[in-house]
Design an enzyme around this catalytic site. Structure first.
Site, PDB file in Angstrom:
ATOM      1  N   GLU A   1       9.235 -15.913  83.598  1.00 45.80           N
ATOM      2  CA  GLU A   1       9.679 -15.890  82.197  1.00 45.80           C
ATOM      3  C   GLU A   1       9.611 -17.280  81.544  1.00 45.80           C
ATOM      4  O   GLU A   1      10.617 -17.854  81.131  1.00 45.80           O
ATOM      5  CB  GLU A   1      11.090 -15.315  82.095  1.00 45.80           C
ATOM      6  CG  GLU A   1      11.171 -13.867  82.519  1.00 45.80           C
ATOM      7  CD  GLU A   1      12.582 -13.303  82.513  1.00 45.80           C
ATOM      8  OE1 GLU A   1      12.724 -12.071  82.585  1.00 45.80           O
ATOM      9  OE2 GLU A   1      13.551 -14.097  82.426  1.00 45.80           O
TER      10      GLU A   1
ATOM     11  N   GLU B   1       9.719  -5.906  84.900  1.00 48.04           N
ATOM     12  CA  GLU B   1      11.181  -5.865  84.984  1.00 48.04           C
ATOM     13  C   GLU B   1      11.739  -5.001  83.861  1.00 48.04           C
ATOM     14  O   GLU B   1      11.302  -5.113  82.710  1.00 48.04           O
ATOM     15  CB  GLU B   1      11.811  -7.257  84.829  1.00 48.04           C
ATOM     16  CG  GLU B   1      11.639  -8.206  85.988  1.00 48.04           C
ATOM     17  CD  GLU B   1      12.410  -9.509  85.729  1.00 48.04           C
ATOM     18  OE1 GLU B   1      13.419  -9.477  84.980  1.00 48.04           O
ATOM     19  OE2 GLU B   1      11.989 -10.548  86.255  1.00 48.04           O
TER      20      GLU B   1
END
Length: 676
Positions: A152, A311
């Site tokens: 991320e 995710e």
């Protein structure tokens, strides 16, 4: 380079797996549970640098060897992380300068995650070293399916303002502009006496007494994004060289405002497989609409190719002010909605719910309650459903219309001292997407300069920054037969945040056939009425708030006019016939009903019919490819529904034949492979 996980023959189903948090006797139990749930892939090693290199130059790969061997024995593929999002504590003791500095001059501390100065030479060298060691050791491991670089990017820190970054920024400016004179011109430094005599005089846009030069801030956002992307490319190239044939990714967060510091159009060109993380924002809005938007945007970043949801959550998260659990069946609806819109599976964070640390209340596939729980039973049921969809792999989602989306425009829009702080470009994008979703249209997103010729309708919800090339592209799209809908405060500035020469809306005034003499934002609580213009096709009165403009038609016709307020009698919504197409302009903030009324007329121009017979919040999306054509019907409501089908087929989750309307029970998902 392949763009699908190596050796994975089914859709990906699994989660981030952090076995280092548990004694090794638990790992065997995990393997049995993964087989029960139908897990096909897990992400491992993402936060493990301190375990892999507990002291400088001293490495321990034994536990990871045993883990990957265990996964292989149990038929589970590995998405193997380079752990470069969290350098060890010893690294920061040796290199405290690698910790990032805020714009206010505060150096952040170790103890969380992502505390990285991306221009630190020490960090870059250490990240390259651990990446190379992993690649040399595991390139040929039979469990390895995918490399997962970092985690991320941009969350929680994207930009550092230290002296190392200042020096790197000067180099970046020299490469971009060639001279300090070109920087002065681009940044408009004649204003407020900010002229620089040399690149060595330029610093990052640190905290200033009042508004800092907006062009400087905009370029620093570009520089910081490029620094992160450069580090990704550096690791990717090591992995490509040492592990050819294994695709490399990093997990995006495309539609979350928490990650608006990343230009994913640029990043999408650098990964082998686009992957995304998505979490429901539970602020009272329809969460499944934002989910659909995120999936459509991710697919668009992937160029329309299949991508992977890496995710999401089985139930509640832990980082919002309030974190409600998902309703029964919602996990499956969320997961399969991503698959409908192009994902090659559904992965979660995380496999086993943590007992310690900041995310211990974040849901997982194996919750604190264990296997005698609603979440686990739904996980096992979902695993079976995902397993039944192997033939969907490689097919592409079919889109109907496009929405223009540009991260750099948002960077510029959200700087200081704009005409109204109540204008939120993201809110306009969300509202436009929701209006199209409620018309049961599947959306592709596109950069302003992308080829739009495949779409009969293109919506531009907020494009404050629009280059001349973008304006020319949108004009050519309309001239060649497209229908364009543009919202207010678009086309105003160029890539340097300089107002385009001539009247507003700058780069878009030719395609829209109008000019704007002046903006007239409204105060809180103020609203305006829009009445149909004489002789226009509009039928109903509309309402607007936040923003109005003094619009002057230059070829466009008024469809609605302002009925009151400072701009009374002026055009509010216009239509411009140009070449073989039509461009619409909306100069105020319409509510959902008002925007829908404008889209009714624009869709008629575009020949895009409203899909009838589908209730609100019953989602229908199509994928097609060599293996066939698939219809995904997702019922987000509490009432049973019927979905018309264009032919007979087989329902994949139940195995029955369908010939006629498809029954979709309340809260259920049905997936049909059409005959032929």
């Amino acid at each position: 380079m392949p763009d699908t996980p190596r050796g994975l023959t089914r859709l990906a189903f699994g989660a981030d797996y952090n076995p280092e948090q548990w004694p090794e006797n638990v790992w065997r139990e995990d393997m049995a549970l993964m087989r029960e749930a139908g897990v096909t892939m897990v992400s491992v090693g993402i936060f493990s640098w301190a375990l892999l290199e507990p002291e400088p130059g001293a490495h321990d790969f034994g536990w990871l060897d045993r883990l990957l061997d265990l996964l292989h024995e149990n038929g589970v593929r590995a998405d193997l992380g380079t752990p470069t999002v969290c350098p060890p504590a010893w690294f920061y003791r040796e290199h405290p300068e690698a910790l990032p500095v805020t714009r206010e001059g505060v150096r952040l501390s170790f103890g969380s995650r992502g505390a990285i100065c991306h221009n630190s030479p020490a960090y870059r060298a250490a990240a390259a070293d651990i990446t190379e060691r992993l690649a040399r050791r595991y390139a040929d491991h039979p469990a390895l399916a995918l490399w997962h670089v970092h985690n991320e990017y941009g969350v929680p820190v994207s930009a550092c303002y230290c002296d190392t970054c200042a020096a790197a920024f000067r180099v970046w400016l020299g490469e971009r502009y060639g001279s300090v004179d070109a920087v002065n011109e681009a940044w408009g430094t004649a204003f407020w006496g900010q002229r620089y005599g040399g690149l060595d005089q330029i610093d990052p846009p640190r905290l200033t007494p009042t508004a800092c030069n907006p062009a400087q801030q905009l370029d620093y956002r570009r520089f910081a994004d490029a620094a992160m992307r450069g580090n990704f490319v550096r690791e990717r190239d090591i992995l490509h060289r040492l592990a050819p044939g294994v695709p490399v990714t990093t997990n995006f967060m495309t539609a979350l405002s928490q990650c608006d510091s990343v230009d994913y159009w640029a990043w999408g060109r650098e990964v082998d497989l686009v992957t995304n993380d998505h979490y429901l924002i539970t602020d009272g809005r329809r969460t499944h609409v934002n989910l659909a938007m995120a999936a459509d945007l991710t697919r668009s970043v992937a160029g329309g190719r299949p991508w992977l949801l890496l995710e999401h959550s089985t139930s509640g998260v832990n980082w919002q002010p309030r974190n409600p659990a998902k309703a029964p069946g919602q996990m499956a609806r969320n997961s399969l909605a991503h698959v409908a819109r192009g994902s090659e599976g559904a992965m979660f964070f995380q496999w086993r719910q943590s007992r310690r640390g900041a995310e211990k209340f974040h849901s997982a596939m194996v919750p604190h309650a264990g296997t005698d729980s609603r979440v686990w039973r739904e996980v096992v049921e979902l695993g079976a459903d995902i397993g039944a969809l192997a033939d969907v792999r490689g097919t592409r989602t079919e889109a109907d219309v496009a929405v223009v989306w540009d991260w750099q425009s948002w960077w510029a829009q959200n700087l200081e001292w704009r005409p109204s702080e109540d204008h939120d470009p993201r809110e306009r994008a969300d509202t436009a997407y929701e209006a199209l979703y409620d018309r049961h249209l599947t959306v592709d997103f596109a950069a302003p300069e992308a080829d739009l010729s495949a779409y009969p309708l293109v919506v531009v919800p907020a494009l404050y920054l629009a280059t001349r090339e973008a304006g020319d592209n949108l004009r050519a799209y309309v001239e060649n037969g497209g229908t364009l809908v543009v919202s207010y405060f678009s086309g105003i500035v160029d890539e340097h945040d300089a107002v385009h020469d001539g009247p507003h809306p700058g780069a878009l005034r030719d395609v829209l056939g109008l000019t704007v003499e002046e903006f007239s934002p409204l105060l809180p609580g103020q609203a305006v009425r829009l009445a149909p213009a004489p002789g226009a096709a509009a039928a109903a009165e509309l309402g607007g708030d936040v923003w109005t403009e003094f619009v002057v038609p230059r070829g466009a016709e008024a469809v609605w006019e302002y009925a009151d307020g400072l701009v009374a009698g002026r055009p509010a919504v216009t239509r411009h016939r140009l070449g073989r197409g039509t461009a619409w302009y909306v100069s105020t903030r319409l509510d959902a009903a008002g925007l829908d009324a404008v889209l009714d007329l624009a869709c008629a121009d575009a020949g895009v019919a409203r899909r009838t017979g589908l209730p609100r919040d019953v989602e229908v999306v199509r994928r097609a490819g060599d293996s066939g054509r698939y219809v995904f019907a997702i019922n987000h409501t509490a009432a049973d529904a019927e979905v018309p089908l264009e032919g007979a087929g087989t329902e994949l989750l139940g195995g029955g034949r369908v010939d006629g309307p498809l029954a979709v029970p309340a809260g259920a998902v049905r997936i049909v492979r059409l005959d032929g």
